[in-house]
Scaffold this motif. Structure first.
Motif, PDB file in Angstrom:
ATOM      1  N   ILE A   3     -51.562  13.886  -7.775  1.00 35.68           N
ATOM      2  CA  ILE A   3     -51.043  15.005  -6.995  1.00 35.68           C
ATOM      3  C   ILE A   3     -49.594  14.685  -6.686  1.00 35.68           C
ATOM      4  O   ILE A   3     -49.299  13.699  -6.018  1.00 35.68           O
ATOM      5  CB  ILE A   3     -51.845  15.224  -5.704  1.00 35.68           C
ATOM      6  N   ASN A   4     -48.704  15.495  -7.216  1.00 36.29           N
ATOM      7  CA  ASN A   4     -47.278  15.294  -6.962  1.00 36.29           C
ATOM      8  C   ASN A   4     -46.894  16.024  -5.696  1.00 36.29           C
ATOM      9  O   ASN A   4     -47.361  17.122  -5.437  1.00 36.29           O
ATOM     10  CB  ASN A   4     -46.455  15.811  -8.144  1.00 36.29           C
ATOM     11  N   GLY A   5     -46.043  15.407  -4.924  1.00 30.44           N
ATOM     12  CA  GLY A   5     -45.656  16.040  -3.675  1.00 30.44           C
ATOM     13  C   GLY A   5     -44.364  15.478  -3.147  1.00 30.44           C
ATOM     14  O   GLY A   5     -43.608  14.829  -3.872  1.00 30.44           O
ATOM     15  N   PRO A   6     -44.122  15.688  -1.874  1.00 28.98           N
ATOM     16  CA  PRO A   6     -42.849  15.308  -1.251  1.00 28.98           C
ATOM     17  C   PRO A   6     -42.729  13.834  -0.899  1.00 28.98           C
ATOM     18  O   PRO A   6     -41.706  13.413  -0.386  1.00 28.98           O
ATOM     19  CB  PRO A   6     -42.822  16.166   0.010  1.00 28.98           C
ATOM     20  N   LEU A   7     -43.769  13.053  -1.174  1.00 27.68           N
ATOM     21  CA  LEU A   7     -43.757  11.648  -0.787  1.00 27.68           C
ATOM     22  C   LEU A   7     -43.649  10.719  -1.984  1.00 27.68           C
ATOM     23  O   LEU A   7     -44.156  11.009  -3.062  1.00 27.68           O
ATOM     24  CB  LEU A   7     -45.050  11.287  -0.037  1.00 27.68           C
ATOM     25  N   LYS A   8     -43.012   9.579  -1.736  1.00 27.60           N
ATOM     26  CA  LYS A   8     -43.051   8.447  -2.654  1.00 27.60           C
ATOM     27  C   LYS A   8     -43.856   7.382  -1.917  1.00 27.60           C
ATOM     28  O   LYS A   8     -43.540   7.049  -0.769  1.00 27.60           O
ATOM     29  CB  LYS A   8     -41.648   7.937  -2.967  1.00 27.60           C
ATOM     30  N   ILE A   9     -44.903   6.890  -2.577  1.00 27.97           N
ATOM     31  CA  ILE A   9     -45.802   5.948  -1.921  1.00 27.97           C
ATOM     32  C   ILE A   9     -45.891   4.679  -2.759  1.00 27.97           C
ATOM     33  O   ILE A   9     -46.097   4.737  -3.965  1.00 27.97           O
ATOM     34  CB  ILE A   9     -47.209   6.564  -1.747  1.00 27.97           C
ATOM     35  N   ALA A  10     -45.737   3.552  -2.093  1.00 21.95           N
ATOM     36  CA  ALA A  10     -45.891   2.259  -2.752  1.00 21.95           C
ATOM     37  C   ALA A  10     -46.852   1.409  -1.927  1.00 21.95           C
ATOM     38  O   ALA A  10     -46.916   1.542  -0.707  1.00 21.95           O
ATOM     39  CB  ALA A  10     -44.539   1.556  -2.871  1.00 21.95           C
ATOM     40  N   VAL A  11     -47.595   0.568  -2.614  1.00 22.47           N
ATOM     41  CA  VAL A  11     -48.517  -0.341  -1.947  1.00 22.47           C
ATOM     42  C   VAL A  11     -48.010  -1.759  -2.161  1.00 22.47           C
ATOM     43  O   VAL A  11     -47.730  -2.167  -3.285  1.00 22.47           O
ATOM     44  CB  VAL A  11     -49.946  -0.198  -2.499  1.00 22.47           C
ATOM     45  N   ILE A  12     -47.879  -2.494  -1.064  1.00 16.85           N
ATOM     46  CA  ILE A  12     -47.420  -3.881  -1.129  1.00 16.85           C
ATOM     47  C   ILE A  12     -48.582  -4.787  -0.755  1.00 16.85           C
ATOM     48  O   ILE A  12     -49.194  -4.623   0.297  1.00 16.85           O
ATOM     49  CB  ILE A  12     -46.235  -4.122  -0.171  1.00 16.85           C
ATOM     50  N   ASP A  13     -48.875  -5.721  -1.634  1.00 18.37           N
ATOM     51  CA  ASP A  13     -49.944  -6.681  -1.394  1.00 18.37           C
ATOM     52  C   ASP A  13     -49.324  -8.035  -1.106  1.00 18.37           C
ATOM     53  O   ASP A  13     -48.814  -8.701  -1.994  1.00 18.37           O
ATOM     54  CB  ASP A  13     -50.844  -6.772  -2.632  1.00 18.37           C
ATOM     55  N   GLU A  14     -49.340  -8.414   0.147  1.00 15.72           N
ATOM     56  CA  GLU A  14     -48.831  -9.720   0.560  1.00 15.72           C
ATOM     57  C   GLU A  14     -50.016 -10.677   0.604  1.00 15.72           C
ATOM     58  O   GLU A  14     -50.962 -10.444   1.358  1.00 15.72           O
ATOM     59  CB  GLU A  14     -48.167  -9.642   1.943  1.00 15.72           C
ATOM     60  N   ARG A  47     -52.732  20.712   1.626  1.00 13.45           N
ATOM     61  CA  ARG A  47     -53.768  21.584   1.059  1.00 13.45           C
ATOM     62  C   ARG A  47     -54.222  21.070  -0.307  1.00 13.45           C
ATOM     63  O   ARG A  47     -55.422  21.055  -0.612  1.00 13.45           O
ATOM     64  CB  ARG A  47     -53.241  23.014   0.951  1.00 13.45           C
ATOM     65  N   GLU A  48     -53.278  20.635  -1.145  1.00 10.86           N
ATOM     66  CA  GLU A  48     -53.627  20.084  -2.459  1.00 10.86           C
ATOM     67  C   GLU A  48     -54.451  18.812  -2.324  1.00 10.86           C
ATOM     68  O   GLU A  48     -55.370  18.572  -3.119  1.00 10.86           O
ATOM     69  CB  GLU A  48     -52.363  19.786  -3.264  1.00 10.86           C
ATOM     70  N   LEU A  49     -54.131  18.005  -1.335  1.00 10.19           N
ATOM     71  CA  LEU A  49     -54.921  16.798  -1.100  1.00 10.19           C
ATOM     72  C   LEU A  49     -56.358  17.159  -0.746  1.00 10.19           C
ATOM     73  O   LEU A  49     -57.308  16.556  -1.268  1.00 10.19           O
ATOM     74  CB  LEU A  49     -54.295  15.948   0.013  1.00 10.19           C
ATOM     75  N   VAL A  50     -56.543  18.144   0.113  1.00  9.99           N
ATOM     76  CA  VAL A  50     -57.894  18.580   0.494  1.00  9.99           C
ATOM     77  C   VAL A  50     -58.643  19.075  -0.740  1.00  9.99           C
ATOM     78  O   VAL A  50     -59.805  18.718  -0.956  1.00  9.99           O
ATOM     79  CB  VAL A  50     -57.838  19.664   1.589  1.00  9.99           C
ATOM     80  N   GLY A  52     -58.109  18.285  -3.854  1.00  8.38           N
ATOM     81  CA  GLY A  52     -58.389  17.139  -4.704  1.00  8.38           C
ATOM     82  C   GLY A  52     -59.549  16.307  -4.185  1.00  8.38           C
ATOM     83  O   GLY A  52     -60.405  15.853  -4.955  1.00  8.38           O
ATOM     84  N   ILE A  53     -59.582  16.104  -2.881  1.00  9.32           N
ATOM     85  CA  ILE A  53     -60.671  15.352  -2.259  1.00  9.32           C
ATOM     86  C   ILE A  53     -61.996  16.069  -2.482  1.00  9.32           C
ATOM     87  O   ILE A  53     -62.992  15.460  -2.875  1.00  9.32           O
ATOM     88  CB  ILE A  53     -60.403  15.141  -0.755  1.00  9.32           C
ATOM     89  N   ASN A  54     -62.011  17.375  -2.248  1.00  6.95           N
ATOM     90  CA  ASN A  54     -63.244  18.151  -2.394  1.00  6.95           C
ATOM     91  C   ASN A  54     -63.728  18.239  -3.836  1.00  6.95           C
ATOM     92  O   ASN A  54     -64.915  18.465  -4.076  1.00  6.95           O
ATOM     93  CB  ASN A  54     -63.064  19.550  -1.813  1.00  6.95           C
ATOM     94  N   ALA A  55     -62.825  18.055  -4.788  1.00  6.91           N
ATOM     95  CA  ALA A  55     -63.197  18.149  -6.204  1.00  6.91           C
ATOM     96  C   ALA A  55     -63.850  16.868  -6.731  1.00  6.91           C
ATOM     97  O   ALA A  55     -64.413  16.868  -7.823  1.00  6.91           O
ATOM     98  CB  ALA A  55     -61.962  18.474  -7.046  1.00  6.91           C
ATOM     99  N   LEU A  56     -63.773  15.791  -5.957  1.00  7.62           N
ATOM    100  CA  LEU A  56     -64.300  14.510  -6.418  1.00  7.62           C
ATOM    101  C   LEU A  56     -65.574  14.144  -5.649  1.00  7.62           C
ATOM    102  O   LEU A  56     -65.724  14.505  -4.484  1.00  7.62           O
ATOM    103  CB  LEU A  56     -63.242  13.409  -6.226  1.00  7.62           C
ATOM    104  N   PRO A  57     -66.464  13.410  -6.296  1.00  6.93           N
ATOM    105  CA  PRO A  57     -67.720  13.036  -5.630  1.00  6.93           C
ATOM    106  C   PRO A  57     -67.506  11.958  -4.568  1.00  6.93           C
ATOM    107  O   PRO A  57     -66.561  11.169  -4.641  1.00  6.93           O
ATOM    108  CB  PRO A  57     -68.587  12.501  -6.778  1.00  6.93           C
ATOM    109  N   ASN A  62     -60.694   7.355  -6.250  1.00  5.67           N
ATOM    110  CA  ASN A  62     -59.551   8.261  -6.118  1.00  5.67           C
ATOM    111  C   ASN A  62     -59.694   9.132  -4.877  1.00  5.67           C
ATOM    112  O   ASN A  62     -58.730   9.386  -4.169  1.00  5.67           O
ATOM    113  CB  ASN A  62     -59.391   9.141  -7.357  1.00  5.67           C
ATOM    114  N   ARG A  63     -60.911   9.591  -4.628  1.00  2.00           N
ATOM    115  CA  ARG A  63     -61.167  10.405  -3.436  1.00  2.00           C
ATOM    116  C   ARG A  63     -60.846   9.606  -2.178  1.00  2.00           C
ATOM    117  O   ARG A  63     -60.223  10.113  -1.247  1.00  2.00           O
ATOM    118  CB  ARG A  63     -62.627  10.855  -3.428  1.00  2.00           C
ATOM    119  N   ASP A  64     -61.268   8.345  -2.149  1.00  3.41           N
ATOM    120  CA  ASP A  64     -61.005   7.492  -0.987  1.00  3.41           C
ATOM    121  C   ASP A  64     -59.507   7.302  -0.772  1.00  3.41           C
ATOM    122  O   ASP A  64     -59.021   7.347   0.351  1.00  3.41           O
ATOM    123  CB  ASP A  64     -61.686   6.133  -1.164  1.00  3.41           C
TER     124      ASP A  64
END
Length: 109
Positions: A3-14, A47-50, A52-57, A62-64
């Motif tokens: 889902i493309n949107g207004p955010l850039k998200i990165a995960v840092i694993d320390e 709204r797109e996130l909702v 997407g969440i509802n479309a997955l089991p 990915n839903r989590d």
């Protein structure tokens, strides 16, 4: 699911921490938009996130991951609408190890 949107998200694993850090910033395009447009774009993203969440089991990783992003964005939405978040700054959110795994899967697509 991507889902493309207004955010850039990165995960840092320390390695020496209990969980992961989620680093959230806004896209340049979003920052350049006027306040009304930012509010609409962010609301559409939530709204797109909702959808997407509802479309997955239940239990889908990915839903989590999307649910974590949704929680953050739904809390931010009123502040985005009012222009009360400094869009040029990044936010750091600490997430427990078990949640971060599914978020990483979601972000890596």
């Amino acid at each position: 699911m991507e889902i493309n949107g207004p955010l850039k998200i990165a995960v840092i694993d320390e390695p020496d921490t209990q969980g992961w850090q989620l680093v959230v910033s806004f896209t340049d395009e979003f920052k350049r938009a006027d306040l009304a447009s930012q509010g609409r774009q962010f609301e559409n993203y939530v709204r797109e996130l909702v959808e997407g969440i509802n479309a997955l089991p239940e239990g889908d990783r990915n839903r989590d991951g999307m649910a974590i992003v949704y929680q953050l964005c739904s809390e931010m939405l009123p502040y985005i609408r009012e222009g009360q978040i400094a869009l040029e700054e990044s936010m750091v959110v600490e997430i427990g190890q078990t949640q971060a795994m599914s978020l990483t899967d979601f972000l890596d697509g």
